[in-house]
Design an enzyme around this catalytic site. Structure first.
Site, short mmCIF file in Angstrom:
data_model
loop_
_atom_site.label_atom_id
_atom_site.label_comp_id
_atom_site.label_asym_id
_atom_site.label_seq_id
_atom_site.Cartn_x
_atom_site.Cartn_y
_atom_site.Cartn_z
N LYS A 113 0.76 -1.17 -0.05
CA LYS A 113 -0.04 0.00 0.00
C LYS A 113 0.88 1.42 -0.05
O LYS A 113 1.60 1.32 0.65
CB LYS A 113 -0.82 0.01 1.19
CG LYS A 113 -2.02 -0.93 1.15
CD LYS A 113 -2.99 -1.04 2.29
CE LYS A 113 -4.04 0.26 2.12
NZ LYS A 113 -5.03 0.10 3.33
N LEU A 114 0.40 2.19 -0.83
CA LEU A 114 1.27 3.47 -1.14
C LEU A 114 0.02 4.48 -0.98
O LEU A 114 -0.63 4.53 -1.73
CB LEU A 114 2.22 3.34 -2.48
CG LEU A 114 3.04 2.18 -2.81
CD1 LEU A 114 3.42 2.13 -4.04
CD2 LEU A 114 4.35 2.37 -1.89
#
Length: 290
Positions: A113-114
């Site tokens: 997750k970014l």
């Protein structure tokens, strides 16, 4: 067991393996799990550390997170587990890449997750180019969705998730579910390499609407998944109507998916606020003197 007519993949939004076990038992299936620093801070073991005044060291928190993700991966060997990088407004692309590459060694079914900001998009462009899988989070606009699509072109389907946070849009008086419909329409002319993952689901109405709108994936807290199981796992039909009294509609924007990813106007105050909240919850678990 999974309803035969269910096309959307169902994820649990949480960071407690015991909760995961309860949901799997209730539904008879589960397709994946999303985690984040705020959910990690609510993990019972992490909470015990805080209450006892025995916070994690900067190294130990990552060891704890790794162990947790490995347990979730064992419970969901054919699914996906989203692992979030630590990021605040100052976090560099290099720092995100270092974390992402390390997290990708923890388990075989990770999506990293970014944040959907400038640094996160550049990191996603590099990571998908390396064949890694990402989940772009804190999405609140169609421009952010278009930028993610452009930044990850060439990635195979299944490698890129896009997580619009519908509940947080509702909180400020906008109809968050409109964003899901708008992004689905925006992506309809593309190559389908980005999958829409409805997130920040706050109610059964959000949940059923995401199914009705054809969200590729939706992630919801255990309370809603257990409520859905108790109700017999209903799937809304074509006659389903989502009521959103008092919420301002979000109009569709006919954006191009072919522009350079850095050219889109992606700034949003809720993305900034979400970053700050996640960073604060992560830091609340750490003995900063360690």
């Amino acid at each position: 067991m999974r309803p035969e007519i269910l096309n959307t993949r169902i994820f649990l939004d949480g960071a407690d393996p015991e909760e995961t076990r309860r949901v799997i038992k209730a539904l008879g299936f589960l397709d994946g799990q999303t985690t984040n620093p705020s959910l990690l801070a609510k993990n019972p073991e992490a909470q015990t550390h805080k209450v006892d005044g025995n916070k994690f060291s900067a190294k130990a928190i990552y060891q704890f997170y790794e162990k947790l993700c490995q347990e979730l991966s064992d419970l969901l060997p054919d699914g996906s587990v989203s692992i979030e990088v630590y990021a605040d407004e100052t976090t560099t692309v290099a720092a995100m890449l270092e974390q992402a590459r390390e997290f990708d060694t923890w388990i075989k079914n990770a999506h990293i997750k970014l944040p959907t900001n400038a640094a996160g998009l550049e990191a996603a462009n590099i990571l998908t180019g390396e064949g890694r899988r990402v989940n772009m989070t804190l999405v609140f606009t169609q421009a952010q969705a278009a930028a993610v699509y452009a930044a990850t072109k060439g990635a195979p389907r299944g490698a890129v998730f896009l997580s619009p946070f519908v509940g947080r849009l509702d909180d400020r008086g906008e109809n968050g579910m409109d964003l899901i419909a708008d992004i689905r329409k925006l992506y309809a002319g593309g190559d389908a390499h980005v999958e829409v993952l409805t997130a920040s689901v706050r109610s059964m109405e959000h949940f059923l609407c995401a199914l009705a709108y054809g969200s590729d994936i939706l992630t919801a807290p255990a309370s809603i998944l257990l409520e859905w199981a108790e109700a017999g796992m209903p799937i809304p039909g074509s006659a389903y109507v989502y009521e959103a009294p008092g919420l301002k509609p979000i109009p569709y924007e006919p954006l191009s998916l072919d522009a350079p990813y850095a050219s889109y106007a992606i700034g949003h105050p809720l993305t900034d606020a979400g970053l700050a909240k996640f960073a604060a919850d992560w830091n609340s678990l750490i003995d900063m003197a360690s």
